[in-house]
Design a protein around this motif. Sequence first.
Motif, mmCIF file in Angstrom:
data_model
loop_
_atom_site.group_PDB
_atom_site.id
_atom_site.type_symbol
_atom_site.label_atom_id
_atom_site.label_comp_id
_atom_site.label_asym_id
_atom_site.label_seq_id
_atom_site.Cartn_x
_atom_site.Cartn_y
_atom_site.Cartn_z
ATOM 1 N N CYS A 118 0.849 -1.184 0.000
ATOM 2 C CA CYS A 118 0.000 0.000 0.000
ATOM 3 C C CYS A 118 0.894 1.248 0.000
ATOM 4 O O CYS A 118 2.084 1.169 0.292
ATOM 5 C CB CYS A 118 -0.878 -0.030 1.254
ATOM 6 N N CYS B 234 1.043 3.429 2.125
ATOM 7 C CA CYS B 234 1.546 3.688 3.477
ATOM 8 C C CYS B 234 2.691 2.755 3.854
ATOM 9 O O CYS B 234 3.295 2.909 4.901
ATOM 10 C CB CYS B 234 0.415 3.574 4.492
ATOM 11 N N GLU C 199 2.422 -0.672 4.223
ATOM 12 C CA GLU C 199 1.942 -1.964 4.725
ATOM 13 C C GLU C 199 1.512 -2.838 3.557
ATOM 14 O O GLU C 199 1.378 -2.368 2.432
ATOM 15 C CB GLU C 199 0.755 -1.757 5.670
ATOM 16 N N TYR D 1 -0.854 -4.591 1.054
ATOM 17 C CA TYR D 1 -2.127 -4.138 0.506
ATOM 18 C C TYR D 1 -3.137 -5.264 0.557
ATOM 19 O O TYR D 1 -2.797 -6.398 0.226
ATOM 20 C CB TYR D 1 -1.947 -3.673 -0.950
ATOM 21 N N CYS E 289 -4.258 -2.454 3.337
ATOM 22 C CA CYS E 289 -4.050 -2.153 4.753
ATOM 23 C C CYS E 289 -5.414 -1.991 5.421
ATOM 24 O O CYS E 289 -6.460 -2.008 4.772
ATOM 25 C CB CYS E 289 -3.191 -0.903 4.929
ATOM 26 N N THR E 290 -5.429 -1.810 6.723
ATOM 27 C CA THR E 290 -6.706 -1.706 7.442
ATOM 28 C C THR E 290 -7.490 -0.468 7.013
ATOM 29 O O THR E 290 -8.727 -0.510 6.958
ATOM 30 C CB THR E 290 -6.480 -1.689 8.961
ATOM 31 N N ASP E 291 -6.813 0.635 6.682
ATOM 32 C CA ASP E 291 -7.522 1.832 6.228
ATOM 33 C C ASP E 291 -8.225 1.579 4.896
ATOM 34 O O ASP E 291 -9.367 1.986 4.698
ATOM 35 C CB ASP E 291 -6.557 3.017 6.083
ATOM 36 N N VAL E 292 -7.554 0.881 3.981
ATOM 37 C CA VAL E 292 -8.153 0.580 2.686
ATOM 38 C C VAL E 292 -9.331 -0.371 2.874
ATOM 39 O O VAL E 292 -10.382 -0.206 2.260
ATOM 40 C CB VAL E 292 -7.106 -0.006 1.721
ATOM 41 N N ARG E 293 -9.187 -1.365 3.732
ATOM 42 C CA ARG E 293 -10.301 -2.293 3.981
ATOM 43 C C ARG E 293 -11.504 -1.556 4.544
ATOM 44 O O ARG E 293 -12.644 -1.822 4.153
ATOM 45 C CB ARG E 293 -9.870 -3.398 4.940
ATOM 46 N N PHE E 294 -11.270 -0.631 5.461
ATOM 47 C CA PHE E 294 -12.370 0.144 6.016
ATOM 48 C C PHE E 294 -13.031 1.000 4.934
ATOM 49 O O PHE E 294 -14.253 1.047 4.827
ATOM 50 C CB PHE E 294 -11.882 1.032 7.170
ATOM 51 N N ALA E 295 -12.223 1.655 4.104
ATOM 52 C CA ALA E 295 -12.768 2.494 3.039
ATOM 53 C C ALA E 295 -13.569 1.658 2.043
ATOM 54 O O ALA E 295 -14.643 2.079 1.586
ATOM 55 C CB ALA E 295 -11.640 3.236 2.324
ATOM 56 N N GLN E 296 -13.097 0.461 1.720
ATOM 57 C CA GLN E 296 -13.838 -0.411 0.815
ATOM 58 C C GLN E 296 -15.152 -0.855 1.439
ATOM 59 O O GLN E 296 -16.174 -0.934 0.757
ATOM 60 C CB GLN E 296 -12.992 -1.641 0.441
#
Length: 61
Positions: free
Chosen positions: A35, A37, A39, A41, A43-50
């Motif tokens: 990702c 950031c 981490e 891919y 990452c936890t932010d992307v999973r939350f956004a998805q």
Amino acid sequence: MDNDDTTPLASGEDVADADDILFAHPPRVVARWLCGCGEDYPCTDVRFAQLVKTARVRNTG
């Protein structure tokens, strides 16, 4: 039992088995996605956004 320089640590069968295992398990090059950031891919932010983007909210009021 003392282990001097003349006592083998593995039998001939053990060495043959080790050769077979090493032949059957060669190393592979593996690519992984990172990702922005740094981490893995996603990452936890992307999973939350998805999750937020795909969530369907119903108005029950």
